[in-house]
Design a protein around this motif. Structure first.
Motif, mmCIF file in Angstrom:
data_model
loop_
_atom_site.group_PDB
_atom_site.id
_atom_site.type_symbol
_atom_site.label_atom_id
_atom_site.label_comp_id
_atom_site.label_asym_id
_atom_site.label_seq_id
_atom_site.Cartn_x
_atom_site.Cartn_y
_atom_site.Cartn_z
ATOM 1 N N ILE A 55 0.874 -1.186 0.000
ATOM 2 C CA ILE A 55 0.000 0.000 0.000
ATOM 3 C C ILE A 55 0.906 1.229 0.000
ATOM 4 O O ILE A 55 1.742 1.403 0.890
ATOM 5 N N GLU A 56 0.742 2.033 -1.007
ATOM 6 C CA GLU A 56 1.613 3.200 -1.166
ATOM 7 C C GLU A 56 1.094 4.397 -0.367
ATOM 8 O O GLU A 56 -0.084 4.448 -0.005
ATOM 9 N N THR B 160 -14.977 -2.476 6.037
ATOM 10 C CA THR B 160 -16.428 -2.199 5.994
ATOM 11 C C THR B 160 -17.201 -3.394 5.440
ATOM 12 O O THR B 160 -16.675 -4.218 4.700
ATOM 13 N N HIS B 161 -18.478 -3.454 5.859
ATOM 14 C CA HIS B 161 -19.412 -4.410 5.297
ATOM 15 C C HIS B 161 -20.150 -3.775 4.120
ATOM 16 O O HIS B 161 -20.755 -4.441 3.311
ATOM 17 N N ASP B 162 -20.107 -2.450 4.191
ATOM 18 C CA ASP B 162 -20.946 -1.662 3.306
ATOM 19 C C ASP B 162 -20.344 -1.611 1.896
ATOM 20 O O ASP B 162 -19.352 -0.922 1.655
ATOM 21 N N ARG B 163 -20.974 -2.321 0.966
ATOM 22 C CA ARG B 163 -20.425 -2.385 -0.401
ATOM 23 C C ARG B 163 -20.638 -1.069 -1.163
ATOM 24 O O ARG B 163 -19.962 -0.811 -2.150
ATOM 25 N N GLU B 164 -21.592 -0.237 -0.656
ATOM 26 C CA GLU B 164 -21.902 1.026 -1.341
ATOM 27 C C GLU B 164 -20.734 2.006 -1.322
ATOM 28 O O GLU B 164 -20.607 2.849 -2.199
ATOM 29 N N ILE B 165 -19.919 1.895 -0.325
ATOM 30 C CA ILE B 165 -18.886 2.933 -0.164
ATOM 31 C C ILE B 165 -17.566 2.568 -0.850
ATOM 32 O O ILE B 165 -16.648 3.367 -0.874
ATOM 33 N N ARG B 166 -17.505 1.358 -1.413
ATOM 34 C CA ARG B 166 -16.223 0.938 -1.987
ATOM 35 C C ARG B 166 -15.801 1.805 -3.182
ATOM 36 O O ARG B 166 -14.613 1.947 -3.462
ATOM 37 N N GLN B 167 -16.779 2.439 -3.851
ATOM 38 C CA GLN B 167 -16.444 3.262 -5.023
ATOM 39 C C GLN B 167 -15.566 4.459 -4.645
ATOM 40 O O GLN B 167 -14.846 4.989 -5.490
ATOM 41 N N GLN B 168 -15.660 4.883 -3.408
ATOM 42 C CA GLN B 168 -14.906 6.077 -3.005
ATOM 43 C C GLN B 168 -13.438 5.771 -2.741
ATOM 44 O O GLN B 168 -12.674 6.663 -2.382
ATOM 45 N N PHE B 169 -13.035 4.522 -2.831
ATOM 46 C CA PHE B 169 -11.650 4.146 -2.508
ATOM 47 C C PHE B 169 -10.854 3.779 -3.761
ATOM 48 O O PHE B 169 -11.419 3.317 -4.758
ATOM 49 N N ASP B 170 -9.526 4.011 -3.651
ATOM 50 C CA ASP B 170 -8.651 3.706 -4.787
ATOM 51 C C ASP B 170 -8.545 2.196 -4.982
ATOM 52 O O ASP B 170 -8.497 1.712 -6.089
ATOM 53 N N HIS B 171 -8.452 1.500 -3.848
ATOM 54 C CA HIS B 171 -8.238 0.055 -3.917
ATOM 55 C C HIS B 171 -9.255 -0.658 -3.052
ATOM 56 O O HIS B 171 -9.548 -0.199 -1.945
ATOM 57 N N VAL B 172 -9.732 -1.752 -3.564
ATOM 58 C CA VAL B 172 -10.670 -2.582 -2.803
ATOM 59 C C VAL B 172 -10.039 -3.960 -2.635
ATOM 60 O O VAL B 172 -9.607 -4.568 -3.615
ATOM 61 N N VAL C 210 -7.517 2.436 0.869
ATOM 62 C CA VAL C 210 -7.843 1.027 0.657
ATOM 63 C C VAL C 210 -9.046 0.649 1.491
ATOM 64 O O VAL C 210 -9.133 1.019 2.678
ATOM 65 N N VAL C 211 -9.942 -0.080 0.886
ATOM 66 C CA VAL C 211 -11.086 -0.578 1.666
ATOM 67 C C VAL C 211 -11.028 -2.109 1.679
ATOM 68 O O VAL C 211 -10.761 -2.740 0.649
ATOM 69 N N LEU C 212 -11.213 -2.661 2.900
ATOM 70 C CA LEU C 212 -11.239 -4.117 3.041
ATOM 71 C C LEU C 212 -12.690 -4.529 3.173
ATOM 72 O O LEU C 212 -13.359 -4.109 4.121
ATOM 73 N N VAL C 213 -13.172 -5.290 2.228
ATOM 74 C CA VAL C 213 -14.571 -5.734 2.296
ATOM 75 C C VAL C 213 -14.612 -7.262 2.386
ATOM 76 O O VAL C 213 -13.621 -7.940 2.110
#
Lengths: 218, 392
Positions: free
Chosen positions: A25-26, A198-210, A31-34
């Protein structure tokens, strides 16, 4: 930069295991961990925070191999380099907003509570919209406000990495979006690494990496 | 240390109700044995002091403690009395001084002590105003009695009559207050001193009335001849001794048989003391002589035994309190588990957490000790004075 190599973790006597061959991770990454419950999101976050020693492998933050050091050294490292935000806010009911934000300074003498710290409290409280509530106790704040205080507490020591464990899980959509915007904007503007579970899949778009833990582990 | 101290203080301050209860229970646990010890020690001191200054005491046989407490502290007089003639018996020895005491009566709550002027010198009592009693019907008040009754020199006090159903009881006598004593911090402050004869007047052993021998009104006489005059019920007995009627007061019967509650005996030397005590030991009638110091010291020993038992009870109570306190802290720690884990996650070491919890306990203990000391100080300044009043 965070680098994990050949990371493996398992609880003794448990079928659960966590594996990462290579995770990098740079600086400035978000980063979001789902993944579903039990997929190891929080375990990975705790490993990155220096709280849970992996069974095998290395975790390097800014070139420092975290688990080469003692628990006390990791704790000192954590308070200087890492900021933690929890799902349940974990504020101390007997401290005011200002005092809660300053609590890392009370817990560890490695960081000095100088005039700059007080200035940062003001700036952060203003940033999250709590400037007029710094002398209130957490019991007089809404859920969203409490999480904003927890965010300020994590940022007051100016950490390089912000680790958030489901910070929006207990919030309504409006507060969730506000907190998310505050966190991502702050990290982006200050070139911080942000890792959020997060559990919330809706917010993953706001992150660079999933990182989808389910797929990774599969 | 500064950080954990600050957090401990904030925690206790925020939960001030709970903290206050803990502090009070611990401070009481500390204070009770301290107070008990002080009270008993001071009580013993007060009791012993007066007893040590009273060499020997003669009174009717019976409870030695009752006689001592009565004669020294003017508590309820002993059930039995001794005749005045006992003074002559004592005075058969040379080099002895005697002070008769007769104190069955009261003015309000204050004991009337019929004695002689020498008693005031013996106790080192000094007059704040006026003079000592000299004539029948005169009295001198102790400072507390005077201030409490609102009496000053020149005023009058009336003895409290006996019960309405006591047909042989005393009648109220109005006495002139001729002196007020300085405060001594002894039972004498609460006494009304008068001449022993005045005390006997209250007892009905002497009285004054209109002259029936030279009475002009027939209604005052039932019978009259050359040798005697029998008064009718119309003859008025005086309830006040004045300059005009003082001469009419007279005693009926042999004064040597008149009652005394006790006699303070002051031997001139140890040899005289030993001889006189020996004489009384060999007597088999209803009179006893005792050394107040010995009697009171027995009482004090009992007091100390009771204190020791109470101290033991206090220690057990203290142990119970500290066990409960430990339980409270343990439960509190369990309830705060999440908070303490969070502290560790965000940078607090286990040592800091231990410091924080330890400081919370320490603050409670220090506050409790301070409060216990304040309580003890208050006890020393106010409580012991109250004890003095209670004992005296």
């Amino acid at each position: 930069m965070i680098q994990c190599k050949d990371l493996y973790f398992t609880y003794p006597g448990s079928a659960f295991s966590l594996r990462f061959q290579n995770l990098t991770i740079e600086k400035g990454d978000q980063v979001v961990l789902v993944g579903p419950s039990g997929s190891g999101k929080t375990t990975l976050l705790n490993i990155l925070a220096g709280l849970t020693k992996p069974t095998r492998g290395t975790v390097q933050i800014d070139g420092i191999n975290l688990y080469q050091y003692s628990e006390a050294d990791r704790r000192d490292f954590r308070i200087v380099k890492l900021g933690l935000v929890f799902q349940e806010f974990e504020l101390l009911e007997y401290l005011t907003v200002k005092e809660n934000i300053l609590i890392p300074y009370h817990l560890n003498p490695i960081i000095d509570r100088d005039a700059q710290a007080f200035k940062r409290v003001e700036e952060l409280a203003t940033y999250v919209g709590l400037a007029d509530k710094v002398n209130r106790y957490p019991s007089h704040l809404s859920q969203g406000e409490r999480q904003r205080v927890a965010l300020c507490r994590a940022l007051v020591t100016q950490p390089q990495v912000l680790l958030c464990d489901e910070p929006t899980a207990n919030l309504d959509p409006q507060n969730r979006d506000q907190i998310l915007t505050l966190v991502t904007d702050y990290c982006r503007n200050n070139d911080k690494i942000l890792i959020m579970v997060t559990h919330d899949r809706e917010i993953r778009q706001q992150f660079d990496h999933v990182i989808d833990m389910e797929k990774t582990q599969a | 240390m500064k950080g954990p101290l600050y957090l401990a203080w904030k925690y206790l301050r925020y939960h001030r109700g709970r903290t206050l209860v803990l502090i009070l229970s611990v401070s009481l646990t500390i204070f009770i044995p301290l107070a008990l010890n002080q009270l008993v020690r001071k009580g013993a001191e007060l009791l012993t002091e007066r007893a040590e200054r009273t060499p020997l005491l003669v009174g009717a046989k019976g409870s030695e403690t009752e006689l001592c407490l009565g004669a020294l502290y003017f508590r309820d007089p002993p059930q039995n009395q001794i005749p005045y003639t006992e003074i002559d018996t004592v005075l058969q020895m040379q080099n002895v001084e005697v002070l008769p005491l007769h104190f069955p009566f009261q003015v309000g709550d204050y004991r009337i002590v019929g004695t002689v002027n020498n008693y005031l010198d013996f106790r080192g009592l000094q007059l704040a105003s006026g003079r000592s009693f000299a004539l029948l019907g005169e009295c001198v008040l102790g400072s507390t009695a005077a201030s409490s009754l609102g009496i000053s020199v020149g005023d009058q006090v009336i003895s409290t009559p006996s019960g309405a159903f006591d047909i042989a009881g005393s009648f109220p006598l109005k006495m002139d207050v001729v002196g007020i004593l300085k405060e001594q911090g002894t039972p004498d402050d609460e006494a009304v001193f008068t001449d022993i004869k005045t005390s006997w007047v209250i007892a009905g052993l002497a009285h004054g009335h209109e002259d029936v021998v030279n009475a002009t009104s027939d209604s005052l006489l039932l019978e009259k001849n050359d040798t005697m005059a029998i008064a009718s019920s119309a003859v008025l007995s005086y309830t006040e001794i004045t300059d005009e009627n003082r001469h009419s007061f007279h005693f009926h019967g042999d004064m040597h048989t008149f009652p005394l509650n006790a006699i303070i005996v002051i031997p001139g030397d140890r040899q005289t003391s030993a001889i006189i005590r020996g004489r009384y030991q060999s007597r088999e009638d209803d009179v006893q002589m005792l050394v107040p110091q010995q009697v009171i010291s027995g009482l004090v020993d009992t007091l100390f035994s009771i204190r020791n038992l109470l101290l033991l009870a206090s220690i057990l109570l203290g142990l119970a309190t500290f066990t409960i306190l430990a339980l409270v802290f343990n439960l509190s720690r369990k309830l705060r588990a999440r908070e303490l884990i969070t502290m560790q996650k965000i940078g607090g070491s286990k040592a800091v957490i231990r410091q924080l919890l330890g400081l919370e306990m320490l603050i409670i203990l220090i506050c409790s000790a301070i409060i216990a000391m304040v309580f003890t100080f208050v006890l020393q300044t106010v409580g012991l004075r109250a004890l003095e009043t209670f004992i005296t």
